[in-house]
Write an enzyme that holds these catalytic residues in place. Structure first.
Site, PDB file in Angstrom:
ATOM      1  CG  ASP A  41      -1.772   1.171   1.382  1.00  0.00           C
ATOM      2  OD1 ASP A  41      -2.406   1.558   0.389  1.00  0.00           O
ATOM      3  OD2 ASP A  41      -1.810   1.736   2.489  1.00  0.00           O
TER       4      ASP A  41
ATOM      5  CG  ASP B  30      -1.804   7.588   0.786  1.00  0.00           C
ATOM      6  OD1 ASP B  30      -1.080   8.582   0.725  1.00  0.00           O
ATOM      7  OD2 ASP B  30      -2.562   7.233  -0.144  1.00  0.00           O
TER       8      ASP B  30
END
Length: 236
Positions: free
Chosen positions: A12, A14
């Site tokens: 991922d 953020d």
């Protein structure tokens, strides 16, 4: 403990590779101010992050289910948010300490292991941010929330990355040979739906949601990725 010989590691963005909280919060509040609405505390906005730009804006507008606002109004709000964020996405965003060292350690110890990004952030700012910080050098692919017809936790993007990585590797990579590393329940659910191994980052933006999802592994810093991947720690 470590996962059995991962051949693909998907990150991922953020809350996992970068701390983008302040720029996202500022962009949401700029959007609310533009609409004449009261600003929200950063803590509240941060709890809304993880499901893409549209859902972030909807939640900030008090419309998490998408049935309380005119879709044209929502579209205009999303457009303003994205345009503001496009300009301000690097005002305060930084790479978490230890990320670059851990990526380098994985690359050095496992030349054959492929790495990629799968985020719900729109793909253009995701790639721009990774390019700016030199993260892109480690990834064969970077897909965003608008790269496919669905977003995480739908496993479509992760399944597509597994297929793409398999083609590059010249042999099939099994979901069980894939790590999905992220900081929210969305990433855990994505991994689970695809049959991949989930690695939760407790240092990210949504530690409570993450813990409730019960990832296969939990780490409290990027150095933990090397432990799960079974490679020497950059700090050792």
């Amino acid at each position: 403990m470590s996962a059995p010989s991962p051949r693909l590691i998907v990150f991922d963005l953020d809350g996992t590779l970068i701390d983008s909280r302040q720029d996202l919060c500022n962009s949401v509040n700029a959007m609310l101010d533009h609409l004449g609405k009261p600003e929200l505390p950063d803590e509240v906005i941060a709890s809304y992050i993880g499901d893409g730009a549209s859902m972030l804006v909807r939640r900030a507008l008090g419309d998490p289910e998408g049935d309380a606002h005119d879709e044209e109004d929502v579209a205009r709000a999303v457009h303003y948010f994205l345009e503001y964020y496009r300009v301000h996405k690097l005002d305060f965003t930084y790479v978490y300490p230890g990320v670059m060292d851990s990526l380098a350690a994985i690359r050095a110890a496992r030349h054959e292991t492929l790495m990629a990004v799968l985020t719900n952030k729109p793909v253009n700012p995701s790639r721009d941010i990774c390019d700016y910080f030199g993260l892109s050098d480690y990834f064969f692919q970077n897909y965003g929330g608008n790269s496919f017809h669905t977003k995480k936790p739908d496993p479509h993007g992760l399944v597509a990355l597994i297929a793409e990585a398999s083609a590059l590797a010249g042999s099939r990579i099994a979901p069980a040979e894939t790590l999905m590393i992220g900081d929210t329940d969305v990433d855990v659910l994505t991994a689970r739906a695809a049959g991949a191994v989930s690695v939760g980052c407790s240092f990210g933006l949504a530690p409570e949601r993450l813990a409730a999802a019960r990832p296969d592994f939990m780490v409290d810093s990027p150095a933990g990725w090397t432990r799960v991947a079974g490679v020497p720690s950059p700090l050792s």
